[in-house]
Design an enzyme around this catalytic site. Structure first.
Site, mmCIF file in Angstrom:
data_model
loop_
_atom_site.group_PDB
_atom_site.id
_atom_site.type_symbol
_atom_site.label_atom_id
_atom_site.label_comp_id
_atom_site.label_asym_id
_atom_site.label_seq_id
_atom_site.Cartn_x
_atom_site.Cartn_y
_atom_site.Cartn_z
ATOM 1 N N GLY A 40 4.110 16.951 -35.383
ATOM 2 C CA GLY A 40 2.907 17.381 -34.661
ATOM 3 C C GLY A 40 3.166 18.740 -34.007
ATOM 4 O O GLY A 40 2.376 19.682 -34.154
ATOM 5 N N HIS A 41 4.300 18.850 -33.309
ATOM 6 C CA HIS A 41 4.665 20.137 -32.709
ATOM 7 C C HIS A 41 4.829 21.200 -33.805
ATOM 8 O O HIS A 41 4.424 22.344 -33.628
ATOM 9 C CB HIS A 41 5.986 20.028 -31.949
ATOM 10 C CG HIS A 41 5.946 19.122 -30.755
ATOM 11 N ND1 HIS A 41 6.663 17.946 -30.690
ATOM 12 C CD2 HIS A 41 5.285 19.219 -29.578
ATOM 13 C CE1 HIS A 41 6.448 17.371 -29.519
ATOM 14 N NE2 HIS A 41 5.617 18.112 -28.825
ATOM 15 N N LYS B 101 -4.202 15.313 -29.623
ATOM 16 C CA LYS B 101 -3.876 13.946 -29.195
ATOM 17 C C LYS B 101 -4.052 13.819 -27.684
ATOM 18 O O LYS B 101 -4.522 12.813 -27.188
ATOM 19 C CB LYS B 101 -2.459 13.544 -29.595
ATOM 20 C CG LYS B 101 -2.211 12.063 -29.308
ATOM 21 C CD LYS B 101 -0.928 11.578 -29.904
ATOM 22 C CE LYS B 101 0.254 12.036 -29.107
ATOM 23 N NZ LYS B 101 0.315 11.411 -27.759
#
Ligand code: PAF
Length: 277
Positions: free
Chosen positions: A33-34, A148
């Protein structure tokens, strides 16, 4: 790539570069995600700074500040491979001389009296404060945040507008495992049995979305149906908001965002997830 721990060194380096800077603020324990945020920054800017800082000011007293995963070496390797220019990884006392006597950036009550803000008093003051510091230190033109943390993103966008930060906020989509689990640094707390329970968050959201697509617009029905799937987890909240205003969703609002937070036994890992219906 440089790894910088000191504010003065960061300032010195930044003074001498005349490039557009992208900032990816993180607390480390980097995952794919990062990586998606970092890739976007590297694409869109001439220079990318990733900050890695487990910010004590955004954790409550009974939260996981101490045990939050710290994996700087591995994180730095990922950053280097992705073309990052600087990893800024300050110690807590470099960022804050005294957390008790700190000037805080406080988002408005209307933005924090719900969802994660309600369950985590002071959390978003800590986030808004550290993000403001990182904007000032990095002199970034753009900053990248994952969807998120939808309430965080909403609050930061509002802060940028209200305080006239000259920073463009770039929201990045949630990255999921093949089975639907939203990537999170806190997933590392899950063992195999709790991972199955953690999956219920995305399953519940997907089910609510299915109902929505079938034309169901009753908030109670949508939340109750999702809640049934969440059995076996300790649900903190399940809400539907208007994603533009973060106000409670009303039946004539076109867009709806469902958000869930739940603790996953037996480790009581607190996970969040959300989906536009
Ligand atoms: O989303 C996070 O990881 C943190 O809240 C942030 C934005 C890096 C601030 O500490």
């Amino acid at each position: 790539m440089k790894i910088i721990h000191k504010i003065d060194e960061l300032k010195d380096v930044i003074k001498n570069i005349n490039k557009t800077i992208g900032l990816v603020p993180t607390m480390g324990a980097l995952h794919l995600g990062h990586a998606s945020l970092i890739k976007k920054s590297v694409e869109q800017n001439e220079f990318t700074i990733v900050s890695i800082f487990v910010n004590p000011v955004q954790f409550g007293i009974n939260e996981d500040f101490e045990k939050y995963p710290r994996t700087l070496k591995k994180d730095a390797k990922m950053c280097e491979e992705l073309g990052v220019d600087i990893v800024f990884a300050p110690a807590a006392d470099e960022m804050y001389q005294d957390t008790k006597e700190l000037t805080l950036v406080c988002p408005p009550y209307s933005a924090i009296n719900k969802l994660c803000g309600k369950s985590r008093p002071g959390h978003f003051d800590g986030v808004a404060t550290v993000v403001s510091k990182l904007f000032n230190l990095s002199k970034c033109k753009r900053a990248y945040f994952g969807q998120k943390d939808a309430q965080q993103l909403f609050i930061i966008k509002k802060m940028v507008k209200d305080l006239n930060f000259d920073v463009e906020i770039i929201p990045c989509p949630i990255v999921r495992e093949n089975d639907g689990l939203a990537l999170s640094s806190r997933n590392s707390y899950l063992d195999e049995s709790s991972r199955g329970k953690a999956l219920k968050l995305s399953k519940a959201l997907n089910y609510a979305k299915e109902l929505w697509q079938k034309g169901i617009r009753n908030k109670q029905t949508l939340c109750d149906s999702a809640l049934k799937i969440l059995e076996g987890t300790m649900v903190d909240y399940i809400e539907i908001v208007n994603p533009e205003t973060f106000e409670d969703w009303q039946e004539n609002d076109k867009k709806a965002l469902m958000l869930i937070a739940a603790k996953i036994p037996p480790t009581n890992t607190r996970l969040i997830d959300n989906m536009e219906l």
